[in-house]
Design a protein around this motif. Sequence first.
Motif, PDB file in Angstrom:
ATOM      1  N   VAL A  63     -26.329   8.573 -19.061  1.00 50.29           N
ATOM      2  CA  VAL A  63     -25.318   8.467 -18.198  1.00 50.29           C
ATOM      3  C   VAL A  63     -24.121   9.437 -18.967  1.00 50.29           C
ATOM      4  N   LEU A  64     -24.065   9.409 -20.272  1.00 50.89           N
ATOM      5  CA  LEU A  64     -23.048  10.476 -20.734  1.00 50.89           C
ATOM      6  C   LEU A  64     -23.377  11.978 -20.450  1.00 50.89           C
ATOM      7  N   THR A  65     -24.658  12.156 -20.551  1.00 50.71           N
ATOM      8  CA  THR A  65     -25.056  13.613 -20.444  1.00 50.71           C
ATOM      9  C   THR A  65     -25.080  14.050 -18.729  1.00 50.71           C
ATOM     10  N   PHE A  66     -24.909  13.087 -17.921  1.00 49.00           N
ATOM     11  CA  PHE A  66     -24.663  13.267 -16.644  1.00 49.00           C
ATOM     12  C   PHE A  66     -23.090  13.381 -16.359  1.00 49.00           C
ATOM     13  N   ILE A  67     -22.313  12.795 -17.192  1.00 49.77           N
ATOM     14  CA  ILE A  67     -20.651  13.042 -17.024  1.00 49.77           C
ATOM     15  C   ILE A  67     -20.664  14.549 -17.634  1.00 49.77           C
ATOM     16  N   GLU A  68     -21.402  14.810 -18.916  1.00 41.32           N
ATOM     17  CA  GLU A  68     -21.185  16.051 -19.433  1.00 41.32           C
ATOM     18  C   GLU A  68     -21.444  17.209 -18.633  1.00 41.32           C
ATOM     19  N   LYS A  69     -22.540  16.879 -17.704  1.00 38.16           N
ATOM     20  CA  LYS A  69     -22.773  17.987 -16.800  1.00 38.16           C
ATOM     21  C   LYS A  69     -21.623  18.335 -15.438  1.00 38.16           C
ATOM     22  N   HIS A  70     -20.916  17.187 -15.269  1.00 41.33           N
ATOM     23  CA  HIS A  70     -19.917  17.369 -14.312  1.00 41.33           C
ATOM     24  C   HIS A  70     -18.856  17.983 -14.627  1.00 41.33           C
ATOM     25  N   LEU A  71     -18.489  17.407 -15.995  1.00 41.39           N
ATOM     26  CA  LEU A  71     -17.246  18.203 -16.695  1.00 41.39           C
ATOM     27  C   LEU A  71     -17.485  19.488 -16.923  1.00 41.39           C
ATOM     28  N   LYS A  72     -18.521  19.844 -17.243  1.00 41.89           N
ATOM     29  CA  LYS A  72     -18.927  21.480 -17.296  1.00 41.89           C
ATOM     30  C   LYS A  72     -18.515  22.262 -15.957  1.00 41.89           C
ATOM     31  N   LYS A  73     -18.724  21.640 -15.043  1.00 41.68           N
ATOM     32  CA  LYS A  73     -18.555  22.332 -13.666  1.00 41.68           C
ATOM     33  C   LYS A  73     -16.981  22.174 -13.279  1.00 41.68           C
ATOM     34  N   GLY A  74     -16.141  21.718 -14.222  1.00 42.82           N
ATOM     35  CA  GLY A  74     -14.710  21.562 -14.024  1.00 42.82           C
ATOM     36  C   GLY A  74     -14.298  20.309 -13.297  1.00 42.82           C
ATOM     37  N   ASN A  75     -15.419  19.205 -13.024  1.00 44.48           N
ATOM     38  CA  ASN A  75     -15.003  18.057 -12.326  1.00 44.48           C
ATOM     39  C   ASN A  75     -14.472  16.885 -13.279  1.00 44.48           C
ATOM     40  N   GLN A  76     -14.002  15.892 -12.758  1.00 40.31           N
ATOM     41  CA  GLN A  76     -13.610  15.049 -13.857  1.00 40.31           C
ATOM     42  C   GLN A  76     -14.126  13.521 -13.551  1.00 40.31           C
ATOM     43  N   ALA A  77     -14.026  12.421 -14.569  1.00 38.86           N
ATOM     44  CA  ALA A  77     -14.577  11.194 -14.463  1.00 38.86           C
ATOM     45  C   ALA A  77     -13.741  10.022 -14.619  1.00 38.86           C
ATOM     46  N   TYR A  78     -14.224   8.911 -14.113  1.00 40.41           N
ATOM     47  CA  TYR A  78     -13.614   7.729 -14.185  1.00 40.41           C
ATOM     48  C   TYR A  78     -14.600   6.852 -15.211  1.00 40.41           C
ATOM     49  N   VAL A  79     -14.148   5.964 -16.024  1.00 40.16           N
ATOM     50  CA  VAL A  79     -15.247   5.205 -16.734  1.00 40.16           C
ATOM     51  C   VAL A  79     -14.356   3.725 -16.929  1.00 40.16           C
ATOM     52  N   ILE A  80     -14.798   2.842 -16.150  1.00 42.16           N
ATOM     53  CA  ILE A  80     -14.328   1.432 -15.989  1.00 42.16           C
ATOM     54  C   ILE A  80     -14.732   0.486 -16.772  1.00 42.16           C
ATOM     55  N   THR A  81     -13.876  -0.400 -17.400  1.00 42.41           N
ATOM     56  CA  THR A  81     -14.517  -1.507 -18.159  1.00 42.41           C
ATOM     57  C   THR A  81     -13.843  -2.563 -17.776  1.00 42.41           C
ATOM     58  N   PRO A  82     -14.176  -4.034 -18.002  1.00 38.28           N
ATOM     59  CA  PRO A  82     -13.502  -5.203 -17.476  1.00 38.28           C
ATOM     60  C   PRO A  82     -12.481  -5.786 -18.452  1.00 38.28           C
ATOM     61  N   LEU A  83     -12.631  -5.599 -19.974  1.00 42.22           N
ATOM     62  CA  LEU A  83     -11.516  -5.926 -20.559  1.00 42.22           C
ATOM     63  C   LEU A  83     -10.876  -5.123 -21.358  1.00 42.22           C
ATOM     64  N   ILE A  84      -9.464  -5.223 -21.857  1.00 47.97           N
ATOM     65  CA  ILE A  84      -8.553  -4.355 -22.681  1.00 47.97           C
ATOM     66  C   ILE A  84      -9.134  -4.253 -24.057  1.00 47.97           C
ATOM     67  N   GLU A  85      -9.178  -5.551 -24.483  1.00 46.10           N
ATOM     68  CA  GLU A  85      -9.614  -5.551 -25.905  1.00 46.10           C
ATOM     69  C   GLU A  85     -10.701  -6.644 -26.231  1.00 46.10           C
ATOM     70  N   GLU A  86     -11.395  -6.483 -27.460  1.00 50.77           N
ATOM     71  CA  GLU A  86     -12.697  -7.349 -27.805  1.00 50.77           C
ATOM     72  C   GLU A  86     -12.747  -8.738 -27.391  1.00 50.77           C
TER      73      GLU A  86
END
Length: 675
Positions: A449-472
């Motif tokens: 998944v991280l490799t997939f994100i990097e591939k799109h960043l290299k094209k000049g695009n951006q990404a969101y990464v969403i997580t349910p909680l703020i802290e542990e």
Amino acid sequence: MTRGIQELSGIGAKAAERLSALGITTVYDLQSYFPFRYEDHSIRRIQEVDHEEKVTLSGTVHSEPELRFFRKQSSRLTVRVLVDGLLVQAIFFNQPYLKKQIELGQVISFHGKLDKNRLAVNGAKLIGKTEGQGLDPVYSLRGDIKMFMLRKWIKQSFDEFPDDIEEILPYQLMQTYKLMDRREAFYRLHFPEKEKAFLQAKRRMIYEELLLFQLKMQVFRKKQRESTHGVTKTLHKDEVQAFIASLPFPLTQAQDRVINEILEDLEGKHRMSRLLQGDVGSGKTVVAAVALYASVLAGYQGALMVPTEILAEQHVESLTELFANTPVRIGFLSGSSKTKERRETLAKLEAHEIDVLIGTHALIQEPVIFANLGLVITDEQHRFGVGQRRVLKEKGLEPDVLFMTATPIPRTLAISAFGDMDVSTIDEMPKGRKVVETHWAKQDMLPRVLTFIEKHLKKGNQAYVITPLIEESEKLDVQNAIELHQQLQMVLTDWNVGLMHGRLHATEKDEVMKQFAQNEVQVLVSTTVVEVGVNVPNATVMVIYDADRFGLAQLHQLRGRVGRGSDQAYCILLADPKSENGKERMQIMTETSNGFELSERDLELRGPGDFFGVKQSGLPELKVADIVEDYRILEIARDDATKLVKSTAFWETDDYRGIREELARQGAFLQDRLD
């Protein structure tokens, strides 16, 4: 209905005080305190029982009961019972007195949950001779009231005061739907001895509850229309049509339909109160622009209130572009507006030198005075409290009101929660809009998944990464935003990784979103605060950690943050769901992109309270009915309520006196419901 609870024999001051904690102060309150669920004590064959199902079994005691005591006075009684040719180990926790009641060779019935090997019953309870034949009512309890005490008092109330329950439904409706008498229905819900009678009682009370709720909605709507006549606007339809024709894209049939509904309201003598719902990207902003343009041409000002400053700025940008070749003058107001700029805006607004004011909750502050406010639009209306929306509305002389939301609301909930409003739905997407590709990935696929994100960043695009909680959190084993942000900063070293969550100040959130919108931040790690509104066409990847912890509607809203530009967009759901419900949600998300279809499925899986958030939902607190399961009866009740409120007989004849009195008892005529 007003007979005090202490008139029941055996209820003294102390018992009355205990019952008042349950909201029971009269005999009628006690009789209408229905069970919230039923335990099925019908005896089953063990071969028919599913794993971990609660069940009542009957068999012959095969061994002497063994009793063991543990610390803190806890105990466990174990006895083997021959049930349908199989030995079942029944375990009774903290019921040591049963040892004297169970004898070798005795036939007993017991209720509990089978474990994995289908042999041991955990948490069982012995079923008496009078039980084990059907449904056992379970009541919500508080304080030191015991179940057997409540059941005894309820039985007493029917024996001593059988006439305290009066019929409220008119003869005509009773005959049309062949409904059980009200007193009989109350009794059968408490004492469901015969299945057929119980089902008839339930059907009758479901209809009564839903009819009363829909009547309250329709009565409120009628009274509102009678007391608020609104302002009839003279629309310049040819110019409005010319504006629509000048748009750089064709409108969908759905947009045309809802625009006509809104324009009809603007011309009408009653104040518009309409909900406009449409999926992310369906074109609600253009519909709002046409409504504002029509209102401005008619000589009125418009107000557009949105929950965040950055969203307000995006609306200013898009509406300025849409109104570029028109005389419409746009103003902007937010909490961070500079003093001089704010003073000038307020002066222009009062002098009617601003036609459309766009802003955040700053629009409802005291100094904001409109010269002639005719239309109020609130975007993402569920984000504003009812009080805030009402204050803005009151700044004009009964202005028309349009609420907009990108949360697709299932038809069932729209009928229930917004029964006092008209609902317009954009159920069609603009042509050429690409569907966001959605994939479900297990947690061990994170490197890919991280490799997939990097591939799109290299094209000049951006990404969101969403997580349910703020802290542990010790309670939830989920990735948290702060830790995840640190990890991604170490992995994605060639790009700027931003962080946003609910504990940031509003100005800090706006600043992070601005940086992301301007591509100063390429990866945004965030909690669900990005769910609403902001448009970043360059963002093509949405990764959602622990996706099984979100509902379908929320996942769909998050997915809608990408796919707003011309490039193909992707949503990756990272989850290893252990429950069947979680797996089903992941599969549904990968199979459909239709927000309304998803909202219906979400409602089925989660229920109405979780879908909306009960406090802000406007949903009724129902004792018997379920608006999801009973939606067919809900629709019948709504149609009946609409006809009744429009009829003279409902308001004047004795046939409807009972139902009018019940509505009055519930406060339906007090005009205290907020929008």
